[in-house]
Design an enzyme around this catalytic site. Structure first.
Site, PDB file in Angstrom:
ATOM      1  N   ALA A   1       0.837  -1.219   0.042  1.00 25.39           N
ATOM      2  CA  ALA A   1       0.055  -0.097   0.052  1.00 25.39           C
ATOM      3  C   ALA A   1       0.919   1.249   0.072  1.00 25.39           C
ATOM      4  CB  ALA A   1      -1.047  -0.163   1.202  1.00 25.39           C
TER       5      ALA A   1
ATOM      6  N   ASP B   1       9.870  -6.286  -4.157  1.00 26.00           N
ATOM      7  CA  ASP B   1       9.195  -6.984  -3.220  1.00 26.00           C
ATOM      8  C   ASP B   1       8.918  -8.344  -3.511  1.00 26.00           C
ATOM      9  OD1 ASP B   1       6.911  -7.995  -1.783  1.00 26.00           O
ATOM     10  OD2 ASP B   1       6.282  -5.628  -1.752  1.00 26.00           O
TER      11      ASP B   1
ATOM     12  N   ARG C   1      -6.706  -1.370  -1.592  1.00 25.77           N
ATOM     13  CA  ARG C   1      -5.495  -0.666  -0.890  1.00 25.77           C
ATOM     14  C   ARG C   1      -4.296  -0.270  -1.555  1.00 25.77           C
ATOM     15  NH1 ARG C   1      -5.532  -5.067   2.130  1.00 25.77           N
ATOM     16  NH2 ARG C   1      -3.251  -5.786   2.536  1.00 25.77           N
TER      17      ARG C   1
ATOM     18  N   ASP D   1       6.948  -4.291   6.040  1.00 18.61           N
ATOM     19  CA  ASP D   1       5.790  -4.459   6.840  1.00 18.61           C
ATOM     20  C   ASP D   1       6.368  -5.376   8.202  1.00 18.61           C
ATOM     21  OD1 ASP D   1       6.569  -6.940   5.806  1.00 18.61           O
ATOM     22  OD2 ASP D   1       4.766  -7.616   5.255  1.00 18.61           O
ATOM     23  N   ASN D   2       7.832  -5.171   8.317  1.00 16.88           N
ATOM     24  CA  ASN D   2       8.602  -5.870   9.623  1.00 16.88           C
ATOM     25  C   ASN D   2       9.779  -5.144  10.150  1.00 16.88           C
ATOM     26  OD1 ASN D   2      11.086  -7.457   8.662  1.00 16.88           O
ATOM     27  ND2 ASN D   2       9.467  -7.541   7.051  1.00 16.88           N
TER      28      ASN D   2
ATOM     29  N   CYS E   1       4.277 -17.318  37.685  1.00 16.81           N
ATOM     30  CA  CYS E   1       3.064 -17.334  38.286  1.00 16.81           C
ATOM     31  C   CYS E   1       1.903 -16.911  38.233  1.00 16.81           C
ATOM     32  CB  CYS E   1       3.502 -17.099  39.839  1.00 16.81           C
ATOM     33  SG  CYS E   1       3.567 -15.246  40.070  1.00 16.81           S
TER      34      CYS E   1
END
Length: 704
Positions: free
Chosen positions: A330, A357, A368, A430-431, A486
């Site tokens: 996007a 990409d 989008r 995106d990371n 715990c």
């Protein structure tokens, strides 16, 4: 400018889910005009309320209570600290204070019935004025002289410029003068030609468009102070209003579309009346070049308007630069469209946009990612984006790659590429891992970086200038706080705790333990004396850890039919035997986790027990656990409740999934994917009923 009418209702101001905050206690306070309550948050919790907010209290009804308690909404009166505030019963605009209708609910607040609270999102009505009402007085069309001094009709967009009344008045008055200029001359004003053409221009026209514009501006408004600043702003406006600048066009279009959606849905706060935005700083950088250049400034090139604003040299530099765009999603599509429209990569000698990409286009991307169409589904994003851009800008040079950007030595993005193959990098990733790698390469090679990201309706951008600004990797979000063991095991009180508990359980059952079994299966099979193996474990791990591992290995490797040797794993009888063992294992795990562990916890801390300070042990974030077990519908016990039916379904689903995953850990994938080797939900239910029947018979035998 936005005008949504005199009574526009915003149903949700920010689109955020109200955060639930845990309570410690609520105390009554004498408020004089009405009952006040002081709300204390649990230790470690911070509220997010402000004065005037409306909140509602909640409790967890999963403890089997037949009556669902409801509490009146309250309004925050004062905020004392990040963990403490006072409230009173909330009165609606058309109603009396809610505490007069149900005093028992307020008694419940003081008795500790609510466990948490959250803000209530209330509709908000906004009033807008029309453009005519703001610009003109009633009865004539004379511009108001004081309307630009009204802060309430301007939405802040810049902490400096938005609160400068002289700047606002200069810009808005210039807008009005521009409208008058267009009506009179039928065009936008031209900027004066460069100095070496002044004589030629004077023979054609005596007055410049700038002079005509200033004449009209004086009819609209005159500066009362700081005439030098006024003249600078209005002159810049007149000289640049003819140009079209792609980044501003993209921003304005997106902003307009956003406001239309707000008007149609009532979601998010709209821009209230005017929003003024400019980036006139770029005009100062181009001033000297535009004044002294001998080149034509009438702008007839591939990026109309940009050269008019930035000048020839900067536009040529953009056209001849090698820009590396990482990602074609996007954000990547939008960046590629803007770069191409600005003339990037159009220099035939060196200019280029390098795009990569490794992802392919899915149908869900089409809504989008603006460069893709139906026929592109399944294609690589980078290749499809390049094809789309070349359709309307064929002279733009774009290299499309499908390679990953990372530490790989082979591939197009090696050390030579980072050192001399690009000038500026634009991240549309995106990371975080890939972002950090790209940032490290930019820092090492002195490259500029523009990083952008989105999360739902939110977004961020960071511009990194080499040797002048902080890099992307120089700062990081604070790590998520670790959840104590715990809390995960015995006292979870948030959804995130149960999710983390399930993730840890899954990792242990189906990742760590299979790897552990594979590491030791040969050693166990070839060992003549298992005591030697046990001693080696104690020596390596210590006694306690060795015992735990031995129990797990015995569970995973010591039960028929998991033997080492020449077993035919495709034999239906063997597969059925594996299924039975896996079902029994899954049933045992469900019983241990959801019943035995809870019974042991309640035996150690009964419901009415107190802690060291004398306070009830099961209070605050500690919720009383409820042991869960499978009870067949046709059992001789008390009538099975509707809640028990749901419990049965959940336990059966757990056993079904756990047994199937357990089978796939011991059988080859090819066999485990066949119908005969899979565990069905019906088989899990049948096994649970058989196990429950056996337990019932054993309990009756003990009683007799």
């Amino acid at each position: 400018f936005c005008d949504f009418g005199p009574h526009f209702v915003v149903v949700d101001e920010d689109g955020e889910t109200p955060r639930s905050t845990l309570l410690d206690r609520i105390e009554a306070v004498d408020g004089g005009e009405g009952q006040l309550f002081t709300v204390h948050c649990l230790e470690g919790e911070r509220h997010d309320v402000s004065r005037g907010d409306v909140i509602e209290f909640q409790r967890d009804n999963s403890d089997g209570m037949s009556v669902t308690l409801t509490f009146p909404k309250c309004q925050v009166v004062t905020v004392k600290s990040p963990t403490c505030f006072t409230v009173r019963g909330w009165a609606k605009e058309d109603d009396t204070v809610s505490n007069t209708s149900d005093s028992h609910s307020f008694d419940g607040l003081l008795e500790g019935a609510p466990l948490s609270f959250s803000k209530v999102k209330l509709p908000k009505t906004l009033s807008f004025s029309s453009l005519r009402d703001i610009l003109y007085t009633s009865g004539d069309e004379e511009t108001k002289s004081d309307c630009w001094d009204d802060d309430s009709i301007f939405a802040p967009s810049d902490l400096d410029k938005s609160f400068d009344p002289l700047r606002r008045k200069a810009v808005m008055s210039s807008m009005t003068a521009l409208d008058m200029f267009v009506k009179k001359y039928g065009r936008l004003p031209l900027r004066p030609r460069s100095k070496n053409r002044e004589d030629k221009e004077e023979s054609i026209q005596k007055r410049t468009d700038l002079e005509r514009f200033q004449s009209l501006l004086r009819k609209v408004a005159k500066p009362t102070t700081n005439q030098e600043k006024w003249a600078k702003i209005t002159t810049q406006f007149a000289n640049s209003c003819r140009a079209k600048f792609t980044p501003i066009q993209a921003f304005s279009g997106a902003l307009g579309a956003q406001e239309v959606l707000k008007a149609a849905t009532g979601l998010y706060n709209p821009v209230h009346q005017f929003l003024l935005y400019d980036c006139d700083e770029v005009l100062d950088n181009a001033k000297s070049e535009n004044d002294d250049s001998d080149e034509d400034q009438t702008v007839v090139d591939m990026s109309p308007g940009q050269t008019y604003i930035l000048g020839q040299s900067l536009s040529k530099k953009l056209a001849s630069s090698r820009l590396f765009l990482v990602g074609a999603g996007a954000i990547g599509c939008e960046l590629l469209k803007n770069l191409a429209a600005m003339g990037a990569g159009t220099d035939a000698k060196r200019g280029c946009i390098i795009l990569t990409d490794m992802d392919t286009i899915e149908r869900s991307n089409l809504s989008r990612q603006l460069l893709f169409r139906d026929h592109d589904v399944g294609e690589f994003k980078s290749a499809a984006a390049r094809t789309s851009m070349l359709r309307f800008l064929p002279n733009c040079r774009i290299e499309a790659h499908t390679s990953r950007v990372g530490n790989e030595e082979d591939g197009p993005f090696d050390d030579d590429f980072w050192s001399s193959g690009c000038d500026v990098v634009l991240n549309a990733l995106d990371n975080v891992e890939a972002r950090l790698f790209v940032d490290s390469q930019c820092v090492a090679n002195g490259l500029g970086l523009i990083d952008a990201g989105t999360l739902g309706p939110k977004g961020n951008v960071q511009v990194v200038v080499p040797h002048a600004s902080e890099s992307y990797g120089s700062s990081a979000d604070p790590p998520e706080p670790d959840i104590p063991v715990c809390t995960l095991k015995n006292f979870p009180y948030e959804i995130s705790h149960t999710i983390q508990w399930a993730r840890d359980l899954f990792d242990g059952y189906f990742h760590r333990r299979p790897r552990q079994a594979n590491d030791h299966v040969e050693e166990i099979a070839n060992s003549d004396n298992l005591s030697n193996f046990a001693q080696s474990l104690v020596h390596k791990l210590g006694a306690d850890a060795a015992v735990d591992m031995a129990e797990e290995l015995g569970e995973d490797l010591g039960v028929f039919p998991f033997v080492v040797g020449g077993v035919d794993k495709s034999d239906p009888e063997y597969v059925q035997a594996v299924k039975i063992v896996c079902l029994n294992w899954a049933i045992f795990q469900a019983h241990r986790l959801f019943f035995v562990a809870m019974e042991e916890l309640l035996q150690k801390h009964p419901v009415d027990s107190v802690d060291e300070d004398g306070a009830p042990f099961w209070s605050g974030t500690r919720r009383v656990p409820k042991p869960l077990r499978f009870i067949p519908l046709d059992s001789n016990e008390d009538e099975v409740s509707a809640q028990q039916i749901i419990i049965n379904e959940r336990i059966a689903q757990f056993v079904h999934s756990a047994a199937r995953l357990r089978m796939e850990s011991f059988l080859p994938v090819a066999e485990s994917s066949e119908g005969q080797s899979l565990v069905s939900l019906e088989e899990a239910l049948s096994a649970l009923e058989e196990q429950a029947l056996l337990l019932y018979k054993k309990s009756n035998t003990k009683k007799s």
